[in-house]
Design a protein around this motif. Structure first.
Motif, short mmCIF file in Angstrom:
data_model
loop_
_atom_site.label_atom_id
_atom_site.label_comp_id
_atom_site.label_asym_id
_atom_site.label_seq_id
_atom_site.Cartn_x
_atom_site.Cartn_y
_atom_site.Cartn_z
N ASN A 159 0.86 -1.18 0.00
CA ASN A 159 0.00 0.00 0.00
C ASN A 159 0.90 1.23 0.00
O ASN A 159 1.90 1.27 0.71
N PHE A 160 0.53 2.25 -0.77
CA PHE A 160 1.35 3.47 -0.76
C PHE A 160 0.53 4.68 -1.17
O PHE A 160 -0.50 4.58 -1.85
N VAL A 161 1.04 5.84 -0.75
CA VAL A 161 0.52 7.15 -1.19
C VAL A 161 1.73 8.00 -1.54
O VAL A 161 2.52 8.36 -0.67
N ILE A 162 1.89 8.29 -2.82
CA ILE A 162 3.03 9.07 -3.28
C ILE A 162 2.53 10.22 -4.16
O ILE A 162 1.35 10.34 -4.43
N VAL A 163 3.47 11.03 -4.62
CA VAL A 163 3.16 12.20 -5.44
C VAL A 163 3.74 12.00 -6.84
O VAL A 163 4.78 11.34 -7.00
N LYS A 296 2.86 22.56 -5.82
CA LYS A 296 2.53 22.27 -4.43
C LYS A 296 2.09 20.83 -4.24
O LYS A 296 1.23 20.33 -4.96
N GLN A 297 2.67 20.17 -3.23
CA GLN A 297 2.30 18.80 -2.93
C GLN A 297 1.04 18.76 -2.04
O GLN A 297 0.90 19.59 -1.16
N PRO A 298 0.16 17.77 -2.27
CA PRO A 298 -1.09 17.69 -1.51
C PRO A 298 -0.90 17.00 -0.16
O PRO A 298 -1.33 15.86 0.04
N VAL A 299 -0.29 17.72 0.78
CA VAL A 299 0.06 17.09 2.06
C VAL A 299 -1.16 16.63 2.85
O VAL A 299 -1.13 15.59 3.52
N LEU A 327 -0.66 10.91 -6.35
CA LEU A 327 -1.42 12.15 -6.30
C LEU A 327 -0.77 13.25 -7.14
O LEU A 327 0.46 13.34 -7.22
N LYS A 328 -1.60 14.07 -7.74
CA LYS A 328 -1.11 15.16 -8.57
C LYS A 328 -0.73 16.37 -7.71
O LYS A 328 -1.32 16.63 -6.67
N THR A 329 0.27 17.09 -8.17
CA THR A 329 0.63 18.36 -7.52
C THR A 329 -0.22 19.47 -8.14
O THR A 329 -0.87 19.28 -9.17
#
Length: 339
Positions: A159-163, A296-299, A327-329
């Motif tokens: 499982n992961f969440v990256i940009v 900008k990263q979607p923190v 995720l998109k910046t």
């Protein structure tokens, strides 16, 4: 008012400690405890302001109701923001968060994973060094709940969440080109992290897509520890007459801040002489002169999604949540690129 314990409620109501514990953990119905008795217990607990011992409550349910968070550096504003969002989101699900910094050291990361497991955390959220494949594989083999954030291991199913580091950097480079910039420098750090490599590739792809030349002299890779010392030379090299870039892309927010400082010391006008853009941003980037264009990263989304995926795994909810997120910046256009 003295602190009320579970044993006190049991004694005062002439009930077993087990019965009281089951009711206060919302397990009265499944254990066939009468509604009348459940009401007596709940009303008495409320009246005496009973606060359950969270560790004991967690252990009684086979859970500690704790999530472990391992990040590279809590003093980095990017990770500090993510940690804050994770903490807030986890609280909504009834979990507390304990976190530590690995300082980008795989041995420390390995020690922290073991320490967290010894503390009986229910799951882990890890921004890995990407040099600790063995421990990540062990967690997977044990079916222990965990989510990787910011970095992941492409060759391990997790499982992961990256940009989208590639797309985000390509976007800010393309924006410079659309504003007439043709000789664009790139300043980054020396790193084996996939995120940093993808940012370089995004810059290069934008240059190639616009039929411009990728020049090695326009790309500066600085030591991650001594980048501030090396920035002066990097900026001097890029703006000297023989190179004379008209724009610079910085791969991190801290490089951007350092680079802007050096340009001002050299009395270069931004964006008139040199435009600049940043991957990721600091809170002050819209306040400095000129305000900085950033990707900008979607923190908030990173933190929230990581917790949702992890809790879904811990509690076996089987909710239809996408567990592999890129995720998109967001391109924030400001005056530093010459709008």
């Amino acid at each position: 008012m003295k602190k009320m314990y579970l044993k006190d409620i049991a004694s005062d109501l002439n009930l077993s400690k087990t019965a009281v514990s089951l009711v206060l953990n919302n397990r009265g119905n499944e254990n066939k405890i009468s509604q009348k008795t459940q009401k007596r217990i709940i009303d008495y607990a409320k009246k005496h302001n009973y606060k359950p011992n969270q560790l004991a409550r967690g252990l009684s349910r086979g859970k500690s109701e704790t999530i472990g968070l391992i990040i590279p550096n809590i003093s980095d504003i990017f990770y500090a923001k993510i940690a804050s969002h994770i903490e807030k989101k986890a609280k909504l699900y009834g979990y507390t968060v304990v976190y530590s910094s690995s300082n980008e050291n795989p041995e420390i990361e390995s020690e922290l994973i073991r320490s967290m497991l010894n503390r009986q955390v229910d799951g882990l959220i890890i921004a890995s060094t990407q040099q600790n494949q063995s421990d990540i594989q062990i967690l997977k083999d044990l079916n222990f709940p965990f989510v990787l954030i910011d970095r992941h291991y492409p060759n391990i199913e997790t499982n992961f969440v990256i940009v989208d580091n590639f797309g985000g950097t390509k976007d800010i480079t393309q924006h410079l080109i659309k504003n007439g910039r043709r000789k664009i420098g790139f300043i980054t750090i020396k790193s084996n992290l996939d995120a940093i490599e993808q940012r370089l590739l995004g810059y290069q792809d934008a240059i190639k897509a616009n039929n411009l030349e990728i020049k090695s002299e326009n790309i500066k890779q600085l030591d991650v520890v001594d980048y501030q010392k090396e920035m002066k030379q990097a900026i001097s090299d890029l703006v000297k007459p023989s190179v004379n870039v008209d724009a610079i892309v910085f791969s991190t927010h801290y490089l951007t801040a350092s680079g802007l400082r050096e340009l001002k010391l050299l009395k270069f006008k931004v964006p008139q002489q040199v435009a600049l853009v940043s991957f990721d941003e600091l809170g002050a980037f819209d306040l400095v002169e000129p305000p900085i264009t950033t990707s900008k990263q979607p923190v908030l989304d990173i933190g929230n999604l990581a917790v949702e995926i992890l809790v879904n795994d811990i509690e076996n909810k089987n909710l239809k949540i996408e567990n592999k997120n890129v995720l998109k910046t967001k391109l924030l256009i400001r005056k530093s690129c010459g709008i």
